[in-house]
Every structure is written in C-alpha cells, then in structure tokens.
Design an enzyme around this catalytic site. Structure first.
Site, PDB file in Angstrom:
ATOM      1  N   GLY A 202      22.864 -12.131  32.736  1.00  0.00           N
ATOM      2  CA  GLY A 202      23.199 -11.843  34.135  1.00  0.00           C
ATOM      3  C   GLY A 202      22.779 -10.427  34.500  1.00  0.00           C
ATOM      4  O   GLY A 202      21.931  -9.816  33.836  1.00  0.00           O
ATOM      5  N   GLY A 203      23.396  -9.905  35.554  1.00  0.00           N
ATOM      6  CA  GLY A 203      23.033  -8.586  36.067  1.00  0.00           C
ATOM      7  C   GLY A 203      23.241  -7.474  35.049  1.00  0.00           C
ATOM      8  O   GLY A 203      22.419  -6.566  34.937  1.00  0.00           O
TER       9      GLY A 203
ATOM     10  N   MET B 172      30.332  -4.208  26.502  1.00  0.00           N
ATOM     11  CA  MET B 172      30.234  -3.362  27.696  1.00  0.00           C
ATOM     12  C   MET B 172      31.565  -3.248  28.437  1.00  0.00           C
ATOM     13  O   MET B 172      31.753  -2.369  29.257  1.00  0.00           O
ATOM     14  CB  MET B 172      29.172  -3.927  28.635  1.00  0.00           C
ATOM     15  CG  MET B 172      27.763  -3.701  28.159  1.00  0.00           C
ATOM     16  SD  MET B 172      26.661  -3.969  29.539  1.00  0.00           S
ATOM     17  CE  MET B 172      25.119  -4.094  28.694  1.00  0.00           C
TER      18      MET B 172
ATOM     19  N   ASP C 214      23.173   2.680  34.711  1.00  0.00           N
ATOM     20  CA  ASP C 214      23.931   1.923  33.706  1.00  0.00           C
ATOM     21  C   ASP C 214      23.210   1.855  32.357  1.00  0.00           C
ATOM     22  O   ASP C 214      23.812   2.085  31.306  1.00  0.00           O
ATOM     23  CB  ASP C 214      24.189   0.487  34.204  1.00  0.00           C
ATOM     24  CG  ASP C 214      25.255   0.443  35.289  1.00  0.00           C
ATOM     25  OD1 ASP C 214      26.147   1.306  35.292  1.00  0.00           O
ATOM     26  OD2 ASP C 214      25.188  -0.464  36.142  1.00  0.00           O
TER      27      ASP C 214
ATOM     28  N   LYS D 217      26.271  -4.526  43.864  1.00  0.00           N
ATOM     29  CA  LYS D 217      25.136  -3.834  43.232  1.00  0.00           C
ATOM     30  C   LYS D 217      23.771  -4.346  43.722  1.00  0.00           C
ATOM     31  O   LYS D 217      22.815  -3.590  43.753  1.00  0.00           O
ATOM     32  CB  LYS D 217      25.231  -3.935  41.711  1.00  0.00           C
ATOM     33  CG  LYS D 217      26.338  -3.053  41.148  1.00  0.00           C
ATOM     34  CD  LYS D 217      26.307  -3.013  39.644  1.00  0.00           C
ATOM     35  CE  LYS D 217      27.328  -2.024  39.121  1.00  0.00           C
ATOM     36  NZ  LYS D 217      27.233  -1.799  37.680  1.00  0.00           N
TER      37      LYS D 217
HETATM   38  P1  ATR Z   1      27.215  -9.648  35.383  1.00  0.00           P
HETATM   39  O1  ATR Z   1      26.726  -8.935  36.593  1.00  0.00           O
HETATM   40  O2  ATR Z   1      28.526  -9.130  34.853  1.00  0.00           O
HETATM   41  O3  ATR Z   1      26.172  -9.759  34.334  1.00  0.00           O
HETATM   42  P2  ATR Z   1      26.675 -12.373  36.044  1.00  0.00           P
HETATM   43  O4  ATR Z   1      25.346 -11.982  36.601  1.00  0.00           O
HETATM   44  O5  ATR Z   1      27.503 -13.379  36.781  1.00  0.00           O
HETATM   45  O6  ATR Z   1      27.610 -11.127  35.874  1.00  0.00           O
HETATM   46  O7  ATR Z   1      26.413 -12.874  34.547  1.00  0.00           O
HETATM   47  C1  ATR Z   1      27.491 -13.239  33.716  1.00  0.00           C
HETATM   48  C2  ATR Z   1      26.934 -13.478  32.312  1.00  0.00           C
HETATM   49  O8  ATR Z   1      28.022 -13.763  31.436  1.00  0.00           O
HETATM   50  C3  ATR Z   1      26.004 -14.683  32.203  1.00  0.00           C
HETATM   51  O9  ATR Z   1      25.074 -14.428  31.185  1.00  0.00           O
HETATM   52  C4  ATR Z   1      26.969 -15.798  31.808  1.00  0.00           C
HETATM   53  O10 ATR Z   1      26.363 -16.887  31.172  1.00  0.00           O
HETATM   54  P3  ATR Z   1      25.701 -18.081  32.048  1.00  0.00           P
HETATM   55  O11 ATR Z   1      24.391 -17.556  32.528  1.00  0.00           O
HETATM   56  O12 ATR Z   1      25.567 -19.201  31.088  1.00  0.00           O
HETATM   57  O13 ATR Z   1      26.670 -18.354  33.160  1.00  0.00           O
HETATM   58  C5  ATR Z   1      27.854 -15.054  30.849  1.00  0.00           C
HETATM   59  N1  ATR Z   1      29.175 -15.645  30.655  1.00  0.00           N
HETATM   60  C6  ATR Z   1      30.240 -15.581  31.474  1.00  0.00           C
HETATM   61  N2  ATR Z   1      31.306 -16.221  30.945  1.00  0.00           N
HETATM   62  C7  ATR Z   1      30.897 -16.701  29.739  1.00  0.00           C
HETATM   63  C8  ATR Z   1      31.542 -17.441  28.686  1.00  0.00           C
HETATM   64  N3  ATR Z   1      32.835 -17.819  28.769  1.00  0.00           N
HETATM   65  N4  ATR Z   1      30.818 -17.760  27.593  1.00  0.00           N
HETATM   66  C9  ATR Z   1      29.520 -17.379  27.494  1.00  0.00           C
HETATM   67  N5  ATR Z   1      28.855 -16.688  28.447  1.00  0.00           N
HETATM   68  C10 ATR Z   1      29.544 -16.343  29.549  1.00  0.00           C
END
Ligand code: ATR
Length: 275
Positions: free
Chosen positions: A129-130, A216, A102, A66
């Site tokens: 995140g994204g 989501m 989205d 993306k």
């Molecule tokens: P996406 O594009 O799906 O948003 P991403 O940019 O890698 O993917 O972001 C993942 C998000 O999920 C982040 O906010 C991450 O938290 P961190 O910034 O602390 O890494 C969150 N996330 C993923 N696994 C998690 C978990 N087990 N508990 C809490 N937050 C989680």
C-alpha cells in the site's frame, strides 16, 4: 512574529508531531508554534488554503490526506513523486511545495539509530500500500542485494516490484506463502495489519541469523513484533524512530537546520513506557 506549523489529518488529536516539533524548536532556538489541524474528510484543500492564507508556514500531512496533498501542491519533490504521497507541505510566496520525508526517516532510523546496514543485504518489505510504496526508493538508494515485496494481494506486490525495478539489484513481488524457504536480513512491516492487531501469515525461518525486524507502527508490541521475537529475530523494533526522523527531515526542510533526534526519541520512549 512566531511562525506557525501544524499536522493536518482526520483524526489528528492523537498525533505526537506537536510534541516532537516543539522539542526540536526549543533545542534549535527556533521561534515557532506547532499544533494539530483537523480537516473535514471533504474539506482538506479548503482547510490547507485557509491555514496558508492566515500566515501558516507549513504542514505535516497524515491519514487520510497524503494523496490529496500531492494533488494540491504546485511543486512536488522527486521523492514525493516516487512515493505518490506527500507528508510535508511548505508555503512559500503563494507556492505550495510538497515533499515526502517518510522513507528518508525510515532509512535514517535504520542506519543512524539502529546501526543497521542495508547495502548488500536481503530486504523483505511486507505490504504493497501507500506506506510500502513510500519507502521503496529510499531503501533502494542504500543498495540492497535484493528487495522482496510480499503482500496479501499478490498482484499489488508484483506491480509495485515491476514499477520500481532496478538494474543494479533485484526487486521481486510475491505472496506471503511464496516466502517459504527464504530468509532475510531485514524485514519491514509496512502493512496496516498491526493497526487492527492482526498477525500476518508468515512462514517460519524468515529471519536470517542477526536479522532485524521493523514494524512501522509504534507505541506497542504488535503481533508482527511478537512473531519476529518468537522466530528469533535479533533486533525487533517499532516505528517510533521513523516518526521522529521523518519529523526531523520536515523540520530541516522548513527551518534549514537539522535537529538532534536522539534526546527527542529518548523522551518519547519514556512517555510511551509510562502510559
Ligand atoms: P497504507 O497507506 O497504510 O499502506 P493501504 O494503502 O490501505 O494503507 O495498504 C494497506 C496494506 O496493508 C496493504 O498492503 C494490505 O494488503 P492488501 O493489499 O492485500 O489489502 C495490508 N494489510 C492490511 N491488513 C492486513 C492483514 N490483516 N493481513 C495482511 N495484510 C494486510
């Protein structure tokens, strides 16, 4: 000649987008073919160029491309710009137009399908995140009273809140523990925790009376959805509606006609339930 579209990703075989777009096409009497397109992790741009050069009209973009799609575009919509990511490409006379549907898909699912009012409400967005970034502007466009962004890594939530800060209402970033004592009308899980079946460390009493909990992720009851149910959220839903609505927005961009999403969403729900 039949117009060709596809969803590009890696992996991509699991995607429901071909089913959704073929149902839209049949409903709207549009002559198009929609398939999956697997791109090598180091070959996204070349795969897109080949598809466009062979007459392809547009692509949906899914993980992990993306951001890369954003860089490839010649023309980026304002909402894709704000999201920093692209989920829709349209090939037009040598140009690559990029959009992100989205956030609009999420808002439409919430407001049109679920009857949820965002205006004047207290919203909690989990994740920074994204996926979270992409829905902030569309949510803010509905005029919430307050948007709280909470993330495991607190700094990321604070930075995101600062970046999107608005004059008309407050946007604030915090960690999960800071949520103790607060409650919200709408809580959206935009973390990827549900993908790994991990539950979030959320304080009790987060869900105000009548609260809506939205994950989501779609296709199964996630730990977040189970948490929300146990904590008394009135409406608990997955992101299948968002998937169908973002597809409808892409279809509109490509074909100039908005399909009726209700029968398509109904059909997908039935298919998922039968699995
Ligand atoms: P996406 O594009 O799906 O948003 P991403 O940019 O890698 O993917 O972001 C993942 C998000 O999920 C982040 O906010 C991450 O938290 P961190 O910034 O602390 O890494 C969150 N996330 C993923 N696994 C998690 C978990 N087990 N508990 C809490 N937050 C989680």
């Amino acid at each position: 000649m039949t117009d060709r579209y596809a969803v590009i990703g890696n992996p991509v075989a699991h995607s429901r987008s071909p089913t959704i777009h073929q149902l839209f096409a049949a409903q709207c009497g549009q002559d198009l073919d929609y398939s999956t397109l697997l791109a090598p992790l180091d070959g996204f741009a070349a795969t897109v160029q080949r598809f466009a050069a062979s007459g392809g009209r547009g692509l949906n973009v899914t993980l992990p491309f993306k951001q890369e799609a954003f860089r490839l575009a010649t023309d980026v919509s304002a909402r894709a710009h704000a999201a920093g990511a692209v989920n829709t490409l349209k090939f037009d006379d040598g140009q690559i137009l990029a959009d992100n549907t989205d956030g609009a898909g999420l808002v439409r699912d919430l407001t049109a399908n679920l009857g949820c009012t965002i205006a004047g409400k207290r919203i909690l967005l989990l994740g920074a995140g994204g996926a979270a970034r992409g829905v902030i502007n569309p949510l803010c466009g509905e005029g919430p009273a307050h948007l709280q962004i909470a993330n495991r890594t607190v700094d990321k939530a604070r930075h995101l809140a600062a970046e999107f800060s608005a004059a008309e209402f407050t946007i604030a970033g915090c960690g999960f523990a800071d949520l103790a004592g607060s409650s919200f009308d709408l809580i959206i899980n935009a973390t990827s925790a549900s993908m790994s079946d991990a539950s979030l460390d959320l304080p009790a009493k987060l869900f105000a009376p009548g609260a809506v909990a939205y994950d989501m992720v779609y296709g199964r009851a996630s730990p977040f959805m189970r948490q929300a149910q146990a904590a008394g959220a009135t409406v608990v839903v997955d992101g299948l509606g968002m998937l169908v609505e973002q597809a409808a927005e892409s279809f509109l961009l490509w074909r100039g006609v908005r399909p009726d999403t209700a029968p398509v969403l109904h059909r997908l729900r039935q298919e998922l339930a039968a699995r």
